[in-house]
Design a protein around this motif. Structure first.
Motif, PDB file in Angstrom:
ATOM      1  N   ILE A  40      11.242 -12.371  -6.859  1.00  0.00           N
ATOM      2  CA  ILE A  40       9.903 -12.263  -6.729  1.00  0.00           C
ATOM      3  C   ILE A  40       9.280 -13.001  -5.740  1.00  0.00           C
ATOM      4  O   ILE A  40       9.038 -14.206  -5.936  1.00  0.00           O
ATOM      5  N   LYS A  41       9.311 -12.567  -4.367  1.00  0.00           N
ATOM      6  CA  LYS A  41       9.244 -13.457  -3.253  1.00  0.00           C
ATOM      7  C   LYS A  41       8.144 -14.232  -3.260  1.00  0.00           C
ATOM      8  O   LYS A  41       8.046 -15.405  -2.757  1.00  0.00           O
ATOM      9  N   TYR A  42       6.876 -14.024  -3.912  1.00  0.00           N
ATOM     10  CA  TYR A  42       5.620 -14.686  -3.674  1.00  0.00           C
ATOM     11  C   TYR A  42       5.980 -15.927  -4.585  1.00  0.00           C
ATOM     12  O   TYR A  42       5.557 -17.079  -3.949  1.00  0.00           O
ATOM     13  N   PHE A  43       6.284 -16.003  -5.544  1.00  0.00           N
ATOM     14  CA  PHE A  43       6.661 -17.074  -6.303  1.00  0.00           C
ATOM     15  C   PHE A  43       8.103 -17.933  -6.080  1.00  0.00           C
ATOM     16  O   PHE A  43       7.798 -19.120  -5.938  1.00  0.00           O
ATOM     17  N   TYR A  83      -1.113 -12.662  -2.101  1.00  0.00           N
ATOM     18  CA  TYR A  83      -0.722 -12.746  -3.405  1.00  0.00           C
ATOM     19  C   TYR A  83      -0.558 -13.702  -4.016  1.00  0.00           C
ATOM     20  O   TYR A  83      -0.802 -14.149  -5.282  1.00  0.00           O
ATOM     21  N   LEU A  84      -0.471 -14.681  -3.247  1.00  0.00           N
ATOM     22  CA  LEU A  84      -0.616 -16.234  -3.874  1.00  0.00           C
ATOM     23  C   LEU A  84      -1.973 -16.770  -3.952  1.00  0.00           C
ATOM     24  O   LEU A  84      -2.372 -17.760  -5.102  1.00  0.00           O
ATOM     25  N   TYR A 129      -3.542 -18.295  -7.087  1.00  0.00           N
ATOM     26  CA  TYR A 129      -2.954 -19.699  -7.509  1.00  0.00           C
ATOM     27  C   TYR A 129      -3.225 -20.651  -6.778  1.00  0.00           C
ATOM     28  O   TYR A 129      -2.618 -21.599  -6.595  1.00  0.00           O
ATOM     29  N   GLU A 152      -3.676 -24.241  -7.862  1.00  0.00           N
ATOM     30  CA  GLU A 152      -2.438 -25.042  -8.203  1.00  0.00           C
ATOM     31  C   GLU A 152      -1.346 -25.471  -7.198  1.00  0.00           C
ATOM     32  O   GLU A 152      -0.424 -25.793  -7.368  1.00  0.00           O
ATOM     33  N   ILE A 153      -1.601 -24.894  -5.943  1.00  0.00           N
ATOM     34  CA  ILE A 153      -0.817 -25.422  -4.826  1.00  0.00           C
ATOM     35  C   ILE A 153      -1.065 -26.432  -4.107  1.00  0.00           C
ATOM     36  O   ILE A 153      -2.108 -26.515  -3.778  1.00  0.00           O
ATOM     37  N   GLU A 165      -8.362  -3.223  -9.654  1.00  0.00           N
ATOM     38  CA  GLU A 165      -8.993  -2.513 -10.753  1.00  0.00           C
ATOM     39  C   GLU A 165     -10.210  -1.918 -10.180  1.00  0.00           C
ATOM     40  O   GLU A 165     -10.905  -2.453  -9.426  1.00  0.00           O
ATOM     41  N   GLN A 208      -3.483  -0.124  -7.658  1.00  0.00           N
ATOM     42  CA  GLN A 208      -3.467  -1.412  -8.210  1.00  0.00           C
ATOM     43  C   GLN A 208      -2.591  -2.255  -7.241  1.00  0.00           C
ATOM     44  O   GLN A 208      -2.747  -3.429  -7.120  1.00  0.00           O
ATOM     45  N   GLU A 209      -1.596  -1.361  -6.617  1.00  0.00           N
ATOM     46  CA  GLU A 209      -0.975  -2.229  -5.571  1.00  0.00           C
ATOM     47  C   GLU A 209      -0.511  -1.280  -4.367  1.00  0.00           C
ATOM     48  O   GLU A 209       0.053  -0.214  -4.335  1.00  0.00           O
ATOM     49  N   PHE A 210      -0.994  -2.035  -3.162  1.00  0.00           N
ATOM     50  CA  PHE A 210      -0.847  -1.124  -2.100  1.00  0.00           C
ATOM     51  C   PHE A 210       0.655  -1.005  -1.575  1.00  0.00           C
ATOM     52  O   PHE A 210       1.329  -2.107  -1.832  1.00  0.00           O
ATOM     53  N   TYR A 238       3.792  -1.488   1.052  1.00  0.00           N
ATOM     54  CA  TYR A 238       4.194  -2.146   2.111  1.00  0.00           C
ATOM     55  C   TYR A 238       5.331  -1.624   2.776  1.00  0.00           C
ATOM     56  O   TYR A 238       6.239  -1.107   2.023  1.00  0.00           O
TER      57      TYR A 238
END
Lengths: 317, 80
Positions: free
Chosen positions: A31-34, A57-58, A61, A64-65, A264, A292-294, A296
């Motif tokens: 899961i590349k973002y994480f 996408y990050l 969060y 927390e970064i 949403e 919900q999700e474009f 790419y």
């Protein structure tokens, strides 16, 4: 993290090798973002090369970064918005951030803009950060439909020349004829590539990316820049989400303006009312779709053609 | 809620997001085992799970998930 068919990947592995540095890659099935943040933390990465969708996408969060060891962070491969960079800069407080630009035909980087510590000082247009000034030995000109140069602040197609320019597309005369042209610059005949990017130059020599030429659409006879529609929609949108304007065709074959929102479902009345006060009626989207999700493409860019398939326009009322 | 209960509850979420049910979910299932489960769909699955269970994952938890078992452990610890 880039596909090897994407020229950005070459920079990603040659730069570190030339500097004697280590390279950390993102496995295909991760899961590349994480995974990217995991690499940043685990290996204390100091140089990052990213596409804008990663920080998008990050973003939930960001609080927390914290990666103070990052010294350089470069972006490329898509429009970079000032508001998200302002937030991202707090996650990498000691880093210099660059916005790079470069079509594959003028491999790899053609220009860059160094982002200010205080993002409010950045050169932006419709919220998108400048692509800066061309590198040494790269020439930019902005041309009209007849390849004539236009004045500063006037929009046109960005054309590029220089030593990095490709000799042309392999066995594709038709595309070569459409994409390359010669122009006399200082008594010398220079070969230029037409990028398909709609840009303008400001009076400090910085170039601004406004969108793809083919993202200019005609609705009811009016020429519209989709990035402008997106900008006004995003300005009033309290949620930090992706918003993309596209032209869709109804059963009569007429183009209509549509807005795709990666979220949403939420109430868009306030956004629409705001837009009506800022832009003419023909620039107000006739259709809105929450996705919900474009989708790419492999270069990490939003796939607008696939987005169109989400809109089924039954009539043109 | 037991780990098995959570497993049963998350399967429909995967089906809804991935738009197919041609997979088995076990504690050791990874992204490689399920068609369409990739970076983007994972973000949507996480969002749906957060809504369904009324929880919010931390980035550290999300970074440490390698399989369904890890995902279920995180849900369980967020619920308790």
């Amino acid at each position: 993290m880039f596909e090897l068919t994407f020229d950005f990947s070459v920079v990603s592995f040659i730069f570190p090798l030339l500097a004697g540095a280590s390279i950390y890659t993102v496995p295909r099935n991760s899961i590349k973002y994480f995974y990217i943040y995991k690499l940043i933390q685990k290996h204390r990465l100091t140089v990052l090369s990213l596409v804008p969708s990663i920080i998008h996408y990050l973003r939930p969060y960001f609080s927390e970064i914290n990666a103070p060891q990052v010294r350089y962070c470069s972006f490329g491969g898509g429009a970079l918005y000032n508001d998200i960079v302002e937030d991202w800069a707090k996650c990498i407080p000691n880093s210099v951030i660059f916005n790079y630009y470069g079509p594959t035909e003028n491999t790899i980087y053609s220009s860059y803009y160094k982002i200010n510590k205080d993002c409010k000082l950045n050169t932006i247009h419709n919220g998108v950060i400048s692509i800066g000034k061309p590198l040494n030995n790269v020439t930019y000109i902005i041309v009209d439909d007849h390849n004539n140069e236009v004045a500063d602040f006037e929009s046109g197609e960005l054309a590029i020349s220089g030593g990095q320019l490709t000799p042309g597309y392999w066995k594709n005369d038709k595309k070569n004829k459409a994409s390359f042209f010669f122009k006399k610059i200082d008594y010398e005949l220079v070969r230029f590539y037409k990028t398909g990017d709609l840009c303008f130059k400001d009076n400090t020599g910085n170039y601004m990316f406004k969108g793809r030429i083919d993202f200019q659409v005609k609705i009811r006879g009016f020429r519209i820049e989709l990035s402008e529609v997106e900008f006004h929609a995003k300005t009033k949108c309290t949620k930090k989400v992706n918003v993309v304007a596209i032209d869709v065709f109804n059963i009569l074959g007429n183009a209509e303006l549509a807005l795709a929102i990666e979220s949403e479902v939420f109430d868009t009345n306030e956004i629409m009312e705001y837009m009506k006060t800022k832009i003419p009626d023909y620039m107000i989207p006739a259709h809105i779709k929450f996705i919900q999700e474009f989708p790419y493409n492999s270069n990490g860019k939003i796939d607008r053609n696939k987005l169109r398939t989400y809109f089924k326009i039954e009539n043109n009322d | 809620m037991t780990r098995d209960d959570i497993l049963k509850k998350i399967k429909p979420i995967f089906i809804k997001v991935l738009e197919h049910d041609n997979f088995e979910l076990t504690y050791t299932t990874t992204t490689e085992d399920v068609d369409g489960w990739g970076s983007l769909t994972h973000m949507v699955i996480i969002e749906e799970i957060e809504k369904d269970f009324d929880i919010n994952f931390k980035l550290l938890e999300l970074m440490g998930m390698d399989n369904i078992g890890d995902l279920i452990n995180s849900i369980k610890s967020n619920l308790s």
